[in-house]
Design a protein around this motif. Structure first.
Motif, mmCIF file in Angstrom:
data_model
loop_
_atom_site.group_PDB
_atom_site.id
_atom_site.type_symbol
_atom_site.label_atom_id
_atom_site.label_comp_id
_atom_site.label_asym_id
_atom_site.label_seq_id
_atom_site.Cartn_x
_atom_site.Cartn_y
_atom_site.Cartn_z
ATOM 1 N N GLU A 32 0.866 -1.172 0.000
ATOM 2 C CA GLU A 32 0.000 0.000 0.000
ATOM 3 C C GLU A 32 0.909 1.230 0.000
ATOM 4 O O GLU A 32 1.793 1.335 -0.839
ATOM 5 C CB GLU A 32 -0.928 -0.056 1.222
ATOM 6 C CG GLU A 32 -1.885 -1.242 1.181
ATOM 7 C CD GLU A 32 -2.739 -1.354 2.424
ATOM 8 O OE1 GLU A 32 -2.526 -0.579 3.386
ATOM 9 O OE2 GLU A 32 -3.622 -2.232 2.456
ATOM 10 N N ASP A 33 0.687 2.139 0.930
ATOM 11 C CA ASP A 33 1.622 3.255 1.054
ATOM 12 C C ASP A 33 2.982 2.768 1.523
ATOM 13 O O ASP A 33 4.018 3.342 1.202
ATOM 14 C CB ASP A 33 1.066 4.296 2.035
ATOM 15 C CG ASP A 33 -0.223 4.918 1.531
ATOM 16 O OD1 ASP A 33 -0.391 4.939 0.297
ATOM 17 O OD2 ASP A 33 -1.047 5.354 2.340
ATOM 18 N N LEU B 293 -11.690 -13.726 8.065
ATOM 19 C CA LEU B 293 -12.203 -12.437 7.600
ATOM 20 C C LEU B 293 -11.585 -11.273 8.379
ATOM 21 O O LEU B 293 -11.280 -10.214 7.811
ATOM 22 C CB LEU B 293 -13.728 -12.419 7.736
ATOM 23 C CG LEU B 293 -14.449 -11.119 7.376
ATOM 24 C CD1 LEU B 293 -14.303 -10.813 5.891
ATOM 25 C CD2 LEU B 293 -15.924 -11.209 7.758
ATOM 26 N N ARG B 294 -11.353 -11.449 9.663
ATOM 27 C CA ARG B 294 -10.799 -10.373 10.485
ATOM 28 C C ARG B 294 -9.403 -9.967 10.006
ATOM 29 O O ARG B 294 -9.019 -8.793 10.110
ATOM 30 C CB ARG B 294 -10.746 -10.813 11.949
ATOM 31 C CG ARG B 294 -12.113 -10.853 12.615
ATOM 32 C CD ARG B 294 -12.017 -11.499 13.989
ATOM 33 N NE ARG B 294 -13.280 -11.385 14.698
ATOM 34 C CZ ARG B 294 -13.509 -10.509 15.670
ATOM 35 N NH1 ARG B 294 -12.573 -9.671 16.040
ATOM 36 N NH2 ARG B 294 -14.691 -10.472 16.274
ATOM 37 N N GLN B 295 -8.640 -10.913 9.519
ATOM 38 C CA GLN B 295 -7.301 -10.595 9.037
ATOM 39 C C GLN B 295 -7.361 -9.668 7.821
ATOM 40 O O GLN B 295 -6.590 -8.714 7.712
ATOM 41 C CB GLN B 295 -6.548 -11.888 8.674
ATOM 42 C CG GLN B 295 -6.253 -12.815 9.837
ATOM 43 C CD GLN B 295 -5.157 -12.280 10.751
ATOM 44 O OE1 GLN B 295 -4.590 -11.202 10.520
ATOM 45 N NE2 GLN B 295 -4.855 -13.028 11.809
ATOM 46 N N VAL B 296 -8.288 -9.937 6.916
ATOM 47 C CA VAL B 296 -8.416 -9.089 5.737
ATOM 48 C C VAL B 296 -8.927 -7.708 6.135
ATOM 49 O O VAL B 296 -8.485 -6.684 5.589
ATOM 50 C CB VAL B 296 -9.375 -9.740 4.707
ATOM 51 C CG1 VAL B 296 -9.566 -8.832 3.496
ATOM 52 C CG2 VAL B 296 -8.834 -11.092 4.258
ATOM 53 N N GLN B 297 -9.849 -7.647 7.083
ATOM 54 C CA GLN B 297 -10.336 -6.351 7.550
ATOM 55 C C GLN B 297 -9.193 -5.511 8.118
ATOM 56 O O GLN B 297 -9.108 -4.302 7.865
ATOM 57 C CB GLN B 297 -11.433 -6.556 8.605
ATOM 58 C CG GLN B 297 -12.739 -7.088 8.019
ATOM 59 C CD GLN B 297 -13.752 -7.441 9.094
ATOM 60 O OE1 GLN B 297 -13.393 -7.858 10.201
ATOM 61 N NE2 GLN B 297 -15.033 -7.288 8.770
ATOM 62 N N ASN C 101 -7.480 -2.002 6.654
ATOM 63 C CA ASN C 101 -7.778 -0.881 7.554
ATOM 64 C C ASN C 101 -9.275 -0.594 7.616
ATOM 65 O O ASN C 101 -9.709 0.559 7.638
ATOM 66 C CB ASN C 101 -7.014 0.390 7.131
ATOM 67 C CG ASN C 101 -5.508 0.220 7.250
ATOM 68 O OD1 ASN C 101 -5.017 -0.351 8.231
ATOM 69 N ND2 ASN C 101 -4.779 0.688 6.249
ATOM 70 N N TRP C 102 -10.060 -1.668 7.617
ATOM 71 C CA TRP C 102 -11.506 -1.552 7.692
ATOM 72 C C TRP C 102 -11.981 -1.712 9.126
ATOM 73 O O TRP C 102 -11.302 -2.295 9.976
ATOM 74 C CB TRP C 102 -12.188 -2.617 6.830
ATOM 75 C CG TRP C 102 -12.001 -2.421 5.357
ATOM 76 C CD1 TRP C 102 -11.458 -1.346 4.727
ATOM 77 C CD2 TRP C 102 -12.371 -3.352 4.332
ATOM 78 N NE1 TRP C 102 -11.462 -1.525 3.365
ATOM 79 C CE2 TRP C 102 -12.018 -2.754 3.086
ATOM 80 C CE3 TRP C 102 -12.948 -4.601 4.319
ATOM 81 C CZ2 TRP C 102 -12.231 -3.373 1.874
ATOM 82 C CZ3 TRP C 102 -13.172 -5.232 3.120
ATOM 83 C CH2 TRP C 102 -12.811 -4.622 1.901
ATOM 84 N N GLU C 103 -13.207 -1.218 9.379
ATOM 85 C CA GLU C 103 -13.854 -1.457 10.660
ATOM 86 C C GLU C 103 -14.349 -2.907 10.720
ATOM 87 O O GLU C 103 -14.413 -3.606 9.707
ATOM 88 C CB GLU C 103 -15.027 -0.490 10.844
ATOM 89 C CG GLU C 103 -14.633 0.991 10.812
ATOM 90 C CD GLU C 103 -13.742 1.367 11.984
ATOM 91 O OE1 GLU C 103 -13.858 0.711 13.053
ATOM 92 O OE2 GLU C 103 -12.939 2.304 11.850
ATOM 93 N N TYR C 104 -14.727 -3.342 11.927
ATOM 94 C CA TYR C 104 -15.145 -4.737 12.116
ATOM 95 C C TYR C 104 -16.404 -5.079 11.325
ATOM 96 O O TYR C 104 -16.692 -6.253 11.042
ATOM 97 C CB TYR C 104 -15.395 -5.012 13.603
ATOM 98 C CG TYR C 104 -16.652 -4.368 14.134
ATOM 99 C CD1 TYR C 104 -17.856 -5.074 14.178
ATOM 100 C CD2 TYR C 104 -16.651 -3.050 14.576
ATOM 101 C CE1 TYR C 104 -19.018 -4.483 14.647
ATOM 102 C CE2 TYR C 104 -17.804 -2.450 15.044
ATOM 103 C CZ TYR C 104 -18.982 -3.173 15.084
ATOM 104 O OH TYR C 104 -20.127 -2.577 15.554
ATOM 105 N N ASN C 105 -17.199 -4.031 10.962
ATOM 106 C CA ASN C 105 -18.452 -4.276 10.249
ATOM 107 C C ASN C 105 -18.359 -3.972 8.755
ATOM 108 O O ASN C 105 -19.368 -3.892 8.070
ATOM 109 C CB ASN C 105 -19.578 -3.444 10.853
ATOM 110 C CG ASN C 105 -19.319 -1.945 10.705
ATOM 111 O OD1 ASN C 105 -18.174 -1.534 10.520
ATOM 112 N ND2 ASN C 105 -20.370 -1.134 10.777
ATOM 113 N N GLN C 106 -17.140 -3.826 8.233
ATOM 114 C CA GLN C 106 -16.946 -3.560 6.806
ATOM 115 C C GLN C 106 -16.449 -4.826 6.105
ATOM 116 O O GLN C 106 -15.536 -5.508 6.591
ATOM 117 C CB GLN C 106 -15.950 -2.413 6.596
ATOM 118 C CG GLN C 106 -16.488 -1.047 7.001
ATOM 119 C CD GLN C 106 -15.498 0.053 6.712
ATOM 120 O OE1 GLN C 106 -14.333 0.004 7.116
ATOM 121 N NE2 GLN C 106 -15.956 1.084 6.002
#
Length: 414
Positions: A178-179, A208-212, A216-221
């Motif tokens: 990423e950056d 799924l949590r690892q990809v979130q 840099n997503w929230e737990y509900n994204q």
């Protein structure tokens, strides 16, 4: 006993003179229909089985229908949508939807000491349907996931394990760009093999949590929802129902949604599979044609052999229709006997292959390691009905020829 049936029984038993060719001709005709029926059943069963197996493998990696962001992003670096319990309830109310699960994706790079490979992490949650992956696991086991804590375990394919020399229990370093470069270590929990290189060399199954976290997503994204239906045949209609629900719904964060079926996601593969239907139809048509001509030839020989008998019967006053019925009944007996043995042998072969899988394939060429078998009752009945109708209509011509024979010329015929 009807006159026509009496004559047919006499011809079959040799009670009427002219048995020199009747026995061999009948046997050849029965054998031809039997062989044709066996080939048709095997062709249909293996063709349908191949389509079913490949289709289930593709659906195992991508589900029947996906609900994703309306941004038309075709890469695996997706824009997130927010989980929405109201939308989930509406989707579950669609009659054909049997299961709903979340997913998220993230491209990355696996690097070992000597090799590296670009992959896509496919994040799944505790509700993920594991039946497909359980059927293709070769080593280890599927992931054990929970909502309480993230798992560092992953599932990799046999292709990736072979390229990078990895085994169950090995630590796997992965890098994400990423950056700045981000690194994560995972542990191989299981190794699967679907024999589909396009998917095996691409996807790694992870929590799924690892990809979130990596996105840099929230737990509900999430990237979206995957929907599994009860029937592949109705996937287009079900997709339209889901599309209508999604079109009138906006996520809590204002994101609009869209749907895509597995046919739309993988058009080239399903276009290729649809061509198999045409191949099956062509094979069955040619076999029915050959079997029909075999019957026509046999019946013409029987008519030629029984020319004197035909002349005598016509001289005694038998009608043309009754005479035609004699040879149609004789042909029907031959056809039914051939269909019986053809069905018995064809179904017996399919049963043996289904349970014992003695015919093997090279998965590098066919994407399967054994010859697949799938034959439903409706396909079996339609195949037999089609064969009976085709053979019956092909018998009308020779029977009409028998009725046109002149009594005087027939009696004098030698």
């Amino acid at each position: 006993m009807k006159l026509e049936l009496f004559i047919v029984n006499k011809i079959k038993s040799g009670g009427i003179s002219g048995k020199r060719l009747a026995g061999p001709v009948v046997k050849v005709a029965v054998a031809g229909i039997t062989l044709g029926m066996v080939v048709m059943i095997i062709s249909m069963a293996t063709g349908l089985g191949f389509k079913k197996e490949i289709r289930e493998k593709i659906i195992g990696f991508g589900s029947h229908i996906q609900v994703v962001s309306y941004d038309f992003n075709l890469s695996f670096e997706t824009n997130p949508i927010e989980q929405d319990s109201l939308l989930e309830e509406k989707l579950k109310e669609v009659p054909e939807i049997k299961h709903l699960q979340r997913f998220a994706t993230k491209p990355g790079l696996i690097k070992t000491r000597d090799e590296m490979q670009g992959v896509v992490l496919r994040g799944v949650g505790p509700e993920f349907e594991w039946s497909f992956f359980r059927s293709i696991i070769e080593q280890g086991d599927t992931l054990t996931l929970s909502e309480d804590r993230a798992s560092n375990d992953i599932l990799i394919s046999d292709d990736i394990a072979g390229m990078l020399n990895l085994n169950v229990g090995d630590k796997v370093p992965m890098y994400f760009f990423e950056d700045q470069i981000r690194a994560r270590n995972f542990t191989v929990k299981g190794i699967f093999n679907s024999h589909l290189p396009e998917f095996d060399e691409t996807f790694i199954i992870v929590d799924l949590r690892q990809v979130q976290r990596l996105n840099n997503w929230e737990y509900n994204q999430i990237s979206g929802y995957e929907l599994l239906t009860g029937s592949f045949e109705g996937i287009t209609e079900t997709g339209m129902q889901v599309s209508r629900i999604v079109a009138g719904h906006i996520s809590p964060d204002g994101t609009m949604l869209r749907t895509k079926t597995i046919k739309q996601s993988q058009p080239q593969i399903f276009g290729w599979l649809d061509m198999l239907d045409m191949n099956i139809v062509v094979i069955i048509f040619l076999i029915v044609l050959v079997a029909g001509f075999n019957m026509i030839t046999g019946l013409l020989i029987l008519i030629l052999e029984r020319t004197n008998m035909i002349g005598i019967l016509k001289a005694l006053g038998i009608t043309d229709w009754s005479l035609r019925k004699v040879f149609l009944t004789l042909a029907s007996n031959i056809a039914l006997k051939g269909l019986f043995w053809g069905n018995l042998l064809g179904l017996g072969f399919c049963w043996a292959q289904f349970w014992f899988r003695f015919l093997k394939l090279n998965p590098d060429n066919y994407f399967l390691d054994t010859v697949p078998i799938h034959l439903s009752l409706i396909h079996f009945l339609l195949l037999n009905a089609g064969a009976v109708i085709a053979i019956f209509f092909m018998m009308l011509g020779p029977s009409y020829l028998a009725a046109r024979i002149s009594p005087v010329k027939a009696i004098r015929f030698e």
